[in-house]
Design a protein around this motif. Structure first.
Motif, short mmCIF file in Angstrom:
data_model
loop_
_atom_site.label_atom_id
_atom_site.label_comp_id
_atom_site.label_asym_id
_atom_site.label_seq_id
_atom_site.Cartn_x
_atom_site.Cartn_y
_atom_site.Cartn_z
N ILE A 96 11.92 6.20 2.42
CA ILE A 96 10.88 6.11 3.11
C ILE A 96 11.19 6.46 4.71
CG2 ILE A 96 11.58 3.78 3.70
CD1 ILE A 96 8.59 3.19 3.81
N THR A 152 14.42 0.31 -5.59
CA THR A 152 12.92 0.43 -6.16
C THR A 152 12.62 -0.82 -7.11
OG1 THR A 152 13.63 1.84 -8.12
CG2 THR A 152 12.78 2.91 -6.31
N SER A 169 4.96 2.33 -6.47
CA SER A 169 4.71 3.07 -8.00
C SER A 169 5.84 3.82 -8.44
CB SER A 169 3.59 3.85 -7.93
OG SER A 169 2.35 3.32 -7.34
N GLU A 170 6.94 3.85 -7.64
CA GLU A 170 8.17 4.54 -8.21
C GLU A 170 8.84 3.91 -9.40
OE1 GLU A 170 10.86 7.00 -9.04
OE2 GLU A 170 9.82 7.46 -6.96
N GLU A 171 8.81 4.56 -10.63
CA GLU A 171 9.34 4.15 -11.56
C GLU A 171 10.59 4.57 -12.34
OE1 GLU A 171 6.19 4.62 -14.59
OE2 GLU A 171 4.86 3.16 -13.57
N GLY A 220 0.88 -1.20 -0.07
CA GLY A 220 -0.10 -0.02 -0.09
C GLY A 220 0.87 1.24 0.04
N HIS A 221 2.03 1.10 -0.07
CA HIS A 221 3.02 2.32 0.14
C HIS A 221 3.09 3.05 -1.29
CE1 HIS A 221 6.42 5.04 0.89
NE2 HIS A 221 6.04 5.11 2.48
N GLU A 222 3.27 4.18 -1.33
CA GLU A 222 3.42 4.89 -2.50
C GLU A 222 4.58 4.55 -3.31
OE1 GLU A 222 5.35 9.11 -0.81
OE2 GLU A 222 3.54 9.11 -1.47
N LEU A 223 5.81 4.09 -2.72
CA LEU A 223 7.13 3.61 -3.36
C LEU A 223 6.63 2.64 -4.17
CD1 LEU A 223 9.75 4.01 -0.71
CD2 LEU A 223 9.40 5.55 -2.62
#
Length: 260
Positions: free
Chosen positions: A178, A192, A169-171, A164-167
């Protein structure tokens, strides 16, 4: 009925921890041999947790060429290098300090402790370490590690990539920070998914029977999207799981007999 996932992976399961660690050591040494023959060095990234203990069989393995190793940490805690929470500190205690002083030593790339109070700069500095090792030699968009060794948390996290963490989606970034990790300590840096999924090989290691439910979800129900399920190297067949039978008790995914 055992089944295979849409993206292939290889699952090895062992009845004892000794058999697991011996097989893992032989697997690592084979990866090292192939890398050194190809380019003269072996790039490997480690995670923390129980993983360093699983590498004990490397200490006296005759095939290890420590001086060819370039070691990075797939994630690290923003603490001094000798702190009890440091993944580097753990790896030193469990592995690197046990290499005889008479042997050549590995090159170990640690975070820069000067930047512990500035997480963004801490991550940037570690990314520069990777750029120095990879981009200037391999000219790749992302680093291509010869091997990344990972563990898995009870919630399915790996590295410091949590559900659920935004990381997740890191591309773009190679190394991200964090500051709100649900597992202490809260401040960390982590590779990542693009870095993980560009590795030539990834090996997960899970020996704890308490993770049986988690392994079942990760391996049998990847559509649930736990972070460990999202580790899918671009090289087909180069994702491996080394697990104890007790940890794989509930897993339906087909096992493969271990051989080199």
């Amino acid at each position: 009925m055992p089944h295979t996932a849409p993206n292939p992976l290889v699952l090895f399961s062992f009845p004892s921890s000794a058999e697991l660690t011996d097989a893992l050591a032989n697997f690592i040494v084979k990866a090292q041999k192939e890398a050194v023959e190809k380019k003269g060095r072996f790039t490997v990234a480690l995670s923390g947790g129980s993983l360093p203990k699983q590498l004990a069989a490397l200490i006296n393995h005759p095939g290890v060429k420590w001086d060819k190793w370039h070691v990075f940490y797939a994630d690290e805690r923003a603490v001094p290098l000798d702190h009890e929470d440091s993944n580097h500190g753990l790896a030193v205690r469990e592995l690197f300090s046990k290499i005889p002083a008479s042997q050549p030593q590995p090159t170990i790339h640690t975070l820069n402790p000067e930047y512990l109070d500035d997480l963004e700069e801490l991550a940037d500095q570690y990314e520069k370490e990777l750029i120095q090792e990879f981009a200037m030699k391999d000219s790749a968009r992302f680093p291509i590690f010869d091997l990344i060794l990972l563990g898995i948390g009870p919630d399915g996290h790996t590295c410091s990539l949590f559900p659920g963490h935004e990381l997740l989606s890191e591309e773009d970034r190679w190394v991200a920070y964090i500051e709100d990790s649900p597992k202490p300590p809260p401040k960390r840096i982590t590779f990542t998914f693009p870095v993980l999924n560009h590795a030539a090989r990834i090996a997960f290691v899970a020996a704890d029977a308490a993770k049986a439910d988690t392994l079942h979800t990760v391996l049998d129900e990847p559509e649930k999207g736990l972070p460990a399920s999202r580790v899918r190297p671009a090289h087909p067949g180069q994702l491996y799981w080394f697990v104890a039978d007790a940890a794989a008790e509930k897993v339906q995914f087909a096992r493969t007999p271990f051989k080199l």
